[in-house]
Design a protein around this motif. Structure first.
Motif, PDB file in Angstrom:
ATOM      1  N   GLN A 260       0.850  -1.186   0.000  1.00 44.35           N
ATOM      2  CA  GLN A 260       0.000   0.000   0.000  1.00 44.35           C
ATOM      3  C   GLN A 260       0.885   1.235   0.000  1.00 44.35           C
ATOM      4  OE1 GLN A 260      -2.299  -1.296   3.665  1.00 44.35           O
ATOM      5  NE2 GLN A 260      -3.963  -0.315   2.522  1.00 44.35           N
ATOM      6  N   ASN A 261       0.349   2.334  -0.543  1.00 49.79           N
ATOM      7  CA  ASN A 261       1.018   3.608  -0.390  1.00 49.79           C
ATOM      8  C   ASN A 261       0.916   4.046   1.066  1.00 49.79           C
ATOM      9  OD1 ASN A 261       1.538   3.679  -3.138  1.00 49.79           O
ATOM     10  ND2 ASN A 261      -0.378   4.758  -3.579  1.00 49.79           N
ATOM     11  N   LEU A 262       1.956   4.706   1.561  1.00 51.85           N
ATOM     12  CA  LEU A 262       2.007   5.099   2.959  1.00 51.85           C
ATOM     13  C   LEU A 262       0.778   5.899   3.367  1.00 51.85           C
ATOM     14  CD1 LEU A 262       3.466   5.443   5.677  1.00 51.85           C
ATOM     15  CD2 LEU A 262       4.706   7.371   4.674  1.00 51.85           C
ATOM     16  N   GLU A 263       0.373   6.852   2.521  1.00 55.89           N
ATOM     17  CA  GLU A 263      -0.754   7.709   2.885  1.00 55.89           C
ATOM     18  C   GLU A 263      -2.070   6.950   2.959  1.00 55.89           C
ATOM     19  OE1 GLU A 263       2.563   9.972   1.678  1.00 55.89           O
ATOM     20  OE2 GLU A 263       1.428   8.547   0.458  1.00 55.89           O
ATOM     21  N   ALA A 264      -2.162   5.808   2.273  1.00 51.74           N
ATOM     22  CA  ALA A 264      -3.420   5.058   2.238  1.00 51.74           C
ATOM     23  C   ALA A 264      -3.592   4.143   3.439  1.00 51.74           C
ATOM     24  CB  ALA A 264      -3.502   4.245   0.947  1.00 51.74           C
ATOM     25  N   VAL A 265      -2.553   3.981   4.258  1.00 50.67           N
ATOM     26  CA  VAL A 265      -2.666   3.136   5.448  1.00 50.67           C
ATOM     27  C   VAL A 265      -3.411   3.933   6.515  1.00 50.67           C
ATOM     28  CG1 VAL A 265      -1.414   1.901   7.247  1.00 50.67           C
ATOM     29  CG2 VAL A 265      -0.553   1.903   4.900  1.00 50.67           C
ATOM     30  N   PRO A 266      -4.591   3.468   6.955  1.00 55.73           N
ATOM     31  CA  PRO A 266      -5.448   4.301   7.804  1.00 55.73           C
ATOM     32  C   PRO A 266      -5.121   4.226   9.295  1.00 55.73           C
ATOM     33  CG  PRO A 266      -6.637   2.344   7.140  1.00 55.73           C
ATOM     34  CD  PRO A 266      -5.295   2.255   6.488  1.00 55.73           C
ATOM     35  N   TYR A 267      -3.882   4.440   9.650  1.00 52.43           N
ATOM     36  CA  TYR A 267      -3.495   4.639  11.038  1.00 52.43           C
ATOM     37  C   TYR A 267      -2.109   5.271  11.047  1.00 52.43           C
ATOM     38  CZ  TYR A 267      -1.356  -0.019  10.291  1.00 52.43           C
ATOM     39  OH  TYR A 267      -0.677  -1.098   9.793  1.00 52.43           O
ATOM     40  N   SER A 268      -1.619   5.644  12.227  1.00 55.68           N
ATOM     41  CA  SER A 268      -0.356   6.362  12.347  1.00 55.68           C
ATOM     42  C   SER A 268       0.810   5.405  12.105  1.00 55.68           C
ATOM     43  CB  SER A 268      -0.232   6.994  13.735  1.00 55.68           C
ATOM     44  OG  SER A 268       0.948   7.757  13.846  1.00 55.68           O
TER      45      SER A 268
ATOM     46  N   LYS B  69     -11.100  -4.798  15.812  1.00 55.70           N
ATOM     47  CA  LYS B  69     -10.642  -3.579  15.143  1.00 55.70           C
ATOM     48  C   LYS B  69     -11.733  -3.097  14.194  1.00 55.70           C
ATOM     49  CE  LYS B  69      -7.068  -2.175  11.757  1.00 55.70           C
ATOM     50  NZ  LYS B  69      -5.837  -2.628  11.070  1.00 55.70           N
ATOM     51  N   VAL B  70     -11.997  -1.796  14.184  1.00 53.13           N
ATOM     52  CA  VAL B  70     -12.880  -1.148  13.213  1.00 53.13           C
ATOM     53  C   VAL B  70     -12.151   0.085  12.707  1.00 53.13           C
ATOM     54  CG1 VAL B  70     -15.115  -0.082  12.784  1.00 53.13           C
ATOM     55  CG2 VAL B  70     -14.956  -1.984  14.399  1.00 53.13           C
ATOM     56  N   ASN B  71     -12.039   0.227  11.363  1.00 55.75           N
ATOM     57  CA  ASN B  71     -11.131   1.229  10.805  1.00 55.75           C
ATOM     58  C   ASN B  71     -11.674   1.803   9.492  1.00 55.75           C
ATOM     59  OD1 ASN B  71      -7.561   1.089   9.905  1.00 55.75           O
ATOM     60  ND2 ASN B  71      -8.838   2.828  10.394  1.00 55.75           N
ATOM     61  N   PRO B  72     -12.587   2.802   9.554  1.00 54.62           N
ATOM     62  CA  PRO B  72     -13.058   3.442   8.317  1.00 54.62           C
ATOM     63  C   PRO B  72     -12.080   4.514   7.826  1.00 54.62           C
ATOM     64  CG  PRO B  72     -14.221   4.352  10.194  1.00 54.62           C
ATOM     65  CD  PRO B  72     -13.313   3.282  10.736  1.00 54.62           C
ATOM     66  N   SER B  73     -12.011   4.711   6.516  1.00 56.84           N
ATOM     67  CA  SER B  73     -11.174   5.767   5.942  1.00 56.84           C
ATOM     68  C   SER B  73     -11.791   6.246   4.641  1.00 56.84           C
ATOM     69  CB  SER B  73      -9.746   5.266   5.695  1.00 56.84           C
ATOM     70  OG  SER B  73      -9.732   4.232   4.736  1.00 56.84           O
ATOM     71  N   TYR B  74     -11.415   7.475   4.250  1.00 58.01           N
ATOM     72  CA  TYR B  74     -12.014   8.069   3.051  1.00 58.01           C
ATOM     73  C   TYR B  74     -11.003   8.994   2.384  1.00 58.01           C
ATOM     74  CZ  TYR B  74     -15.286  10.613   0.057  1.00 58.01           C
ATOM     75  OH  TYR B  74     -15.924  11.173  -1.025  1.00 58.01           O
ATOM     76  N   GLU B  75     -10.846   8.840   1.064  1.00 56.36           N
ATOM     77  CA  GLU B  75     -10.004   9.734   0.270  1.00 56.36           C
ATOM     78  C   GLU B  75     -10.897  10.854  -0.259  1.00 56.36           C
ATOM     79  OE1 GLU B  75      -6.655   9.527  -3.339  1.00 56.36           O
ATOM     80  OE2 GLU B  75      -8.137   7.909  -3.105  1.00 56.36           O
ATOM     81  N   TYR B  76     -10.905  11.984   0.463  1.00 56.17           N
ATOM     82  CA  TYR B  76     -11.863  13.044   0.148  1.00 56.17           C
ATOM     83  C   TYR B  76     -11.439  13.888  -1.046  1.00 56.17           C
ATOM     84  CZ  TYR B  76      -8.664  15.851   3.024  1.00 56.17           C
ATOM     85  OH  TYR B  76      -7.559  16.475   3.555  1.00 56.17           O
TER      86      TYR B  76
END
Length: 828
Positions: free
Chosen positions: A62-70, A553-560
């Motif tokens: 995955q691209n770094l920015e697309a990983v949905p956590y720190s 674990k529950v982890n939503p993310s969105y590329e706005y």
């Protein structure tokens, strides 16, 4: 990845960069120092693309920015810029990551800490840890423990926050992934580097030799090997060393007057540059890839480290007649001076064998990772002055005789070994833009046996006591080889777990991930306990502590908008409980409440923003709140026993910011990271413990609001980077980087002889490097600790302002002084 490949990542066509060395600075900020001629390639390319950083933290690329956590990524060149050589120096250069740093000698007794999730005090014993580490450490996909140098790595991935679903019971606070370079079947490649350095306050010269070779054996088979040898000179001068019959645990001090065994002083010497260290780390791997669908990689890592002493100083002792030997005078202490009766050698060996198999079945990739690692260590410590200053010398007559032996030694040896086998099988779905669902499912098995021995001797004191006028009434009770105490602890641990994550792409740019892991664990601890001075002989009695747990674990993310992401996260971490096997009878007995300790669990609530802009500027912002139930505390109890026990509740709250990219000036870039983690108890706790032979209620206690030990609240790292052509074919890359850490609490509950909680100093350190690249050559000059600042990393557990004997126990662990070095590298 080789240097040429790194440069090519910074040159293709979607992210438009100016036709100046700004492009080079962007690559420098994100990926580290470029290979030779990189600036010319950017200019020649006209316009270029800055490819995203790729990570495999979620078991797929995955691209770094697309990983949905720190998540932080540190390149191999960035490690070199800051002279990062091992996990402890890595922790000093990554915000939000910390570690007690005693040098390699206590590598078995310390562990990385992320976001303040740690309740264990700084190690007052050179033992291996009793509890499971709060952060999982991996080389590739294989867990590892021990000591090794960071070498031939593609990058380091720092996963912040609980990672229980994919990384299991050893990731309560996060995970570290050290990603090695794989063998390449397409190209013959190699490199060689030699370096030398001078350390302020030292007469020694440090040096490093390292090499790598990658050999394609056939179109489908390749072999890669790397090795690094490093010598680090000492910078501490040791005084008061006794000449002994041997340098081991039971070496008896030799007499200056052989005719007077009762009153003769010892034969003393001093040693400059005492705390040296020698390290070798080597890794070999073979990759077989007969087709695009299947690959098999077998790898072996070996590391060994040996040295003497540690980075410990005593500036408090005023000098004068020795409190133990009235015929001997000691000099005053100083910033780079230490007092010890004996040499304190240490060693550690670490081995890891792993086999990674991968097969693409079309709809998914089936992978297997089998690994077996061992680590063993030995540390000899001098605790003579600590015992003398404990409770105003209350225990001295039992060990040093009456009157006190002028050649008294109270030394301790800690040995440990661990054997761990793990097997993980994963099925990871093939990623496609058309997928409605992606998934990871797997099973995991671990079998670990750990043994640790703590042995104390008082060499020479029993022989002297037998010659005193009051003998045999004044005899000192000891076992063979003047050993007066030994504790041997064996742990047997087994983990069977199943895990899975399912990602639902509910929108074109929106997704939500659900994760779960179920643990089934068995743990047995057995400890033998022999104390000759206070006749106690307790055989090893197994104590069992099974556990079963499910985390989620529950982890939503969105590329706005393009390359700009927002996410939320709830994730859990879990760590096994265990048994202590502390004495249940005799003068050092402990309460039955300390016989076992419970598993602890974390609930992480996190939200963040991540993104990259077309000019190459990237950023991450995350806020978190981690609720921690039943925090485990490993401690030296007031009686001297070692045990793990539980507090009730704690919490870590904070935020993290990272950014890197170009600056307005041509050729300049920056990188900055900031972490704030306020970790503290949120409720009181109280447990009984033994003090002077009596079990006292509430002796182990904590109060809501107390700071958790081991981590600074605030940590900052920043770097300025500059890249330019200085002549045709010559590229210059400059880096100025610095770190800042606020004070670190050393403990939460009382330890042996401690009345107050000590803390480190807050500190800031600057480093600089300059590299000239010309075709296959690179010459790098560097300076670490540019201003030669001495900072206290670990103060004494109880600082004494009393008599001189007490002050001889005031040992402060400090950072290394300024180092100036030069490295010359050749690659093909």
């Amino acid at each position: 990845m080789n240097e040429k490949a790194k440069g090519s990542r910074c040159i293709a066509v979607n992210r438009k960069l100016p036709k100046t060395t700004v492009g080079a600075a962007v690559c420098l900020a994100l990926y580290g120092l470029p290979h030779a001629g990189f600036a010319q390639q950017v200019a020649a390319a006209g316009s270029g693309e800055l490819e995203e950083v790729t990570v495999t933290a979620n078991r797929r690329e995955q691209n770094l920015e697309a990983v949905p956590y720190s998540l932080s990524v540190v390149s191999a060149d960035q490690l070199a810029q800051a002279n990062v050589t091992d996990l402890a120096s890595l922790a000093a250069n990554v915000p939000g990551l910390s570690m007690y740093d005693f040098g390699a000698r206590l590598a078995g007794a310390v562990a990385p800490i992320i976001r303040g999730i740690n309740a264990t005090a700084e190690p007052t014993r050179g033992f291996r840890t009793f509890e499971q580490n709060p952060v999982g450490t991996y080389i590739g996909n294989s867990p590892i423990d021990g000591y090794f140098q960071l070498d031939d790595l593609k990058q380091v991935e720092v996963l912040r926050g609980p990672q229980g679903t994919l990384y299991g019971a050893g990731a309560l606070g996060g995970a570290l992934r050290l990603i090695p370079n794989d063998p390449d079947v397409k190209a013959l490649a190699g490199s060689f580097e030699a370096g030398g350095s001078r350390l302020d306050h030292s007469s020694g010269t440090g040096y490093t030799l390292k090499a790598m070779v990658n050999v394609p054996i056939a179109d489908t088979l390749a072999f890669r090997a790397s090795a690094k040898y490093a010598y680090e000179p000492g910078f501490i001068n040791a005084y008061g060393l006794l000449k002994r019959t041997s340098n081991g645990l039971s070496g008896i001090p030799e007499l200056a007057d052989p005719g007077d065994i009762v009153n003769s002083p010892g034969i003393y010497s001093s040693r400059n540059d005492w705390n040296f260290q020698k390290t070798f780390t080597g890794r070999a791997s073979a990759l077989w890839k007969p087709n695009d669908a299947f690959s098999a990689q077998l790898a072996f890592l070996h590391s060994n480290v040996k040295g003497d002493g540690g980075p410990v100083v005593n500036p408090d002792y005023a000098g004068g007649v020795s409190p133990l030997d009235p015929l001997t005078t000691l000099p005053p202490g100083g910033h780079y001076q230490e007092f010890t009766q004996i040499d304190q050698p240490f060693s550690r060996y670490t081995n890891l064998t792993s086999l990674d198999l991968s097969y693409n079945v079309g709809f998914a990739t089936l992978s297997s990772t089998s690994s077996y690692y061992t680590t063993s260590g030995s540390v000899l410590q001098d605790n003579t002055y600590d015992l003398g200053g404990l409770y105003s010398g209350e225990y001295l007559p039992y060990y040093a005789g009456t009157p006190t032996s002028p050649r008294f030694i109270y030394d301790q040896q800690f040995t440990d070994r661990a054997h761990t086998f793990t097997e993980e099988v994963r099925l990871v779905s093939t990623t496609s833009p058309d997928n409605l669902f992606d998934y990871v499912v797997g099973v995991f098995y671990e079998k670990q046996v750990r043994t640790g021995a703590w042995t104390i001797a008082i060499p020479g004191s029993p022989e002297r006591a037998a010659q005193t006028p009051c003998a045999p009434a004044c005899d000192i009770l000891v076992g063979p080889n003047d050993v007066n105490f030994q504790q041997i602890d064996t742990q047997d641990f087994q983990d069977k777990s199943v895990f899975g994550e399912l990602t639902y792409h509910f929108l074109t740019h929106g997704q939500i991930t659900f994760g779960v892991r179920h643990f089934s664990q068995q743990f047995t601890d057995a400890q033998s306990y022999v104390d000759y001075t206070f006749p106690t002989d307790l055989p090893a009695t197994p104590h069992n502590s099974p556990a079963s747990k499910t985390v989620g674990k529950v982890n939503p993310s969105y590329e706005y908008t393009k390359d700009q992401f927002v996410y939320a996260l709830w994730s859990q971490g879990f760590r096994r409980g265990g048994a202590n096997s502390v004495p249940s009878s005799g003068p050092f007995q402990e309460s039955p409440l300390l016989a076992t300790y419970q598993p602890d669990k974390t609930n992480n609530y996190e939200a963040g923003l991540k993104g990259r802009f077309s000019n190459g500027l990237s950023y991450t912002f995350a806020v978190f709140d981690i609720k921690w139930d039943k925090p485990q505390i490993s401690s030296s109890l007031p009686s001297g026993n070692l045990a793990v026990y539980n507090a009730n509740t704690a919490e870590s709250k904070g935020f993290e910011v990272e950014s890197s990219g170009p600056l307005p000036l041509p050729g300049m870039g920056y990188s900055v990271g900031f972490s704030y983690a306020d970790a503290k108890l949120t409720s009181d706790f109280s447990l009984p413990a033994n003090k002077a032979g009596v079990i006292v209620p509430g002796l182990l206690s904590g109060t809501s609001g107390q700071q958790m030990p081991g981590s600074p609240k605030t940590s900052v790292n920043a770097a300025l980077l500059y890249d330019t052509n200085i002549a045709p074919g010559y590229d210059l890359a400059l880096s100025l980087n610095g770190v800042y850490r606020t004070a670190v609490k050393m403990q939460l509950a009382p330890t042996l002889g401690a009345a107050t909680v000590q803390q480190s100093s807050s500190y800031g350190i600057l480093n600089a490097s300059a590299a000239v690249n010309h075709k296959p050559w690179r010459v790098t000059g560097y300076v670490t600790n540019l201003l030669d600042k001495q900072e206290v990393l670990v103060p004494p557990s109880q600082i004494s302002d009393g008599n001189n004997l007490d002050k001889l126990a005031n040992d402060y662990v400090v950072n290394p002084p300024r180092e100036i070095g030069l490295r010359v590298a050749y690659s093909f």
